[in-house]
Design an enzyme around this catalytic site. Sequence first.
Site, mmCIF file in Angstrom:
data_model
loop_
_atom_site.group_PDB
_atom_site.id
_atom_site.type_symbol
_atom_site.label_atom_id
_atom_site.label_comp_id
_atom_site.label_asym_id
_atom_site.label_seq_id
_atom_site.Cartn_x
_atom_site.Cartn_y
_atom_site.Cartn_z
ATOM 1 N N SER A 1 -9.479 -1.747 -6.225
ATOM 2 C CA SER A 1 -8.138 -1.516 -6.760
ATOM 3 C C SER A 1 -7.863 -2.457 -7.939
ATOM 4 O O SER A 1 -8.638 -2.473 -8.896
ATOM 5 C CB SER A 1 -7.120 -1.669 -5.629
ATOM 6 O OG SER A 1 -5.862 -1.136 -5.981
ATOM 7 N N ASP B 1 -8.060 9.890 -4.771
ATOM 8 C CA ASP B 1 -7.417 8.598 -4.525
ATOM 9 C C ASP B 1 -5.964 8.645 -5.004
ATOM 10 O O ASP B 1 -5.686 8.940 -6.161
ATOM 11 C CB ASP B 1 -8.186 7.511 -5.277
ATOM 12 C CG ASP B 1 -7.756 6.098 -4.930
ATOM 13 O OD1 ASP B 1 -6.610 5.911 -4.505
ATOM 14 O OD2 ASP B 1 -8.577 5.186 -5.102
ATOM 15 N N HIS C 1 -8.642 5.149 -0.528
ATOM 16 C CA HIS C 1 -8.537 4.071 -1.512
ATOM 17 C C HIS C 1 -9.434 2.944 -1.031
ATOM 18 O O HIS C 1 -9.062 2.148 -0.171
ATOM 19 C CB HIS C 1 -7.078 3.622 -1.607
ATOM 20 C CG HIS C 1 -6.827 2.609 -2.677
ATOM 21 N ND1 HIS C 1 -7.133 2.836 -3.999
ATOM 22 C CD2 HIS C 1 -6.280 1.362 -2.626
ATOM 23 C CE1 HIS C 1 -6.785 1.783 -4.712
ATOM 24 N NE2 HIS C 1 -6.280 0.867 -3.897
#
Length: 501
Positions: free
Chosen positions: A205, A423, A452
């Site tokens: 991320s 995602d 994710h």
Amino acid sequence: MKRSIALGLAGAVVLASTAVTGATAQAAPGLHFGPCPADISKPYPKMRCANLEVPLDYHSPNGEKLQLLVSKLPARKPAARRGSLLVNPGGPGGAGISFAGDLIGQLPAQVLDSYDVIGFDTRNTAHSTPITCVDPATYWKNPLPDPDAPQAREQNWQRAQEYADGCQQRAGKYLPFLNTPTNAQDMDRIRQALGEQKISYLGYSYGTYLGAVYGQLFPQRVDRMILDSSVNPDTSQIWYRDTLGQDVSAQQRLDQYFDWIAQYDRVFHLGTDRAQVRAAWDAIQADLRKAPRGPLGPAEFDEITFNALYGEDDWTPLATAIADFRLRNDDSELIDHVSTKDKADENTNAVYNAVECADASWPTRREDWEHDSQQLAANNPLTAWYNSWTVAPCRVWPGPQQQPVKITGAGLPPVLMFNSVHDAATPYQGALEMHRSLPSSVLVTEQNAGKHGVYALAGNPAADQIGTDYLVNGTIPPQDRSIPGHPTPDPTNPQTNQDSP
């Protein structure tokens, strides 16, 4: 530990090793590992921790210092050790050491044998000189104002101003130095303190952007790097338009979640197609707009739903809670899902805003924010306004804002990327842009999935094998490739109702 199966990587490229296999760990100047704080040592007893001093301001290296907490799990097979693997969970503001502790339980055995796994709380996060901007007991008291209601708009703008003012009052001296390039400089101080010429890195991320910026500033210090679930690094996207893009991907993932609920109508009884399930969800939101149920209001329902889209762990419990509310007027399960934000949550939110607000310039006119949110809300209502209010303090941010780092990948060795195609948090288009920005990268796409975090987190044996072969042996696919997605939960079989083993 995850189960994995051996997969043949036909034609895999073998990278030249930049660390000596079997090398012993070098001295760690400035790092004296000992017991971790109690909240870390209790769940992760094998990890050791050390404090590292870094400059508050790298332009004044002899001035005020900050304390960073760094954790270490030594390689289990010293003879096979090839270096240090720094891991980052994203955020910005994610607690990196507790994440490292969790990840240790999911990384394949070969990785744990070969690397010292290094966690770190980024500056002003968790155990690293933490900051807060407001009193969580009052500012985050549930239910929060409706993010979508026009009549609550002024209140939400006032809350954004209050938050920015609170950051200036409580953490003002840190704000000029809370940004991604400074986090990257901190990473290189960790490398130096570990005594490593080069480090390997696994970032998820926001951690992908941090890794890309580190690679841009210190390409000669990168050994192997995995970027999983990538932020769009285009300088025109950081961070305002990245937030807008998330609204579209979240809505698309919500539709897929509704399809999944409809597939199991015999379990949930909320409808046999997406439209019927959406109508049930909408009816609950309308009910909450009329009158919140204790701490559960429209904002909380948005947050609960959005959080469930990051993976599938909560798909069955949330669908059950929605059915209880809609069909039986039983709100207890949904109320149990409400997040009561404590000091740690507020710290995460403070760092999230501080870093994103500082990394780039933001629109300053309320009209621009409201226009963009209104346009997106027409087809993407789940988070269009909710997300805007999350980062609204950036409109009036009291700290300096810089030009984003342009990512070119110059001088980087081969980089391995993962992304699921659906995602919700970091849209796939962002991964494609990161891939274009890093010419040495290879992108592995998990098809028909929306988790994710793919490598070591999604329960996908093919992804885990590719990532492990790269980290341990230096093999990387010769070109981009797609792999089948991991299975979605089956609510009729509780043993499959999980997202990660």
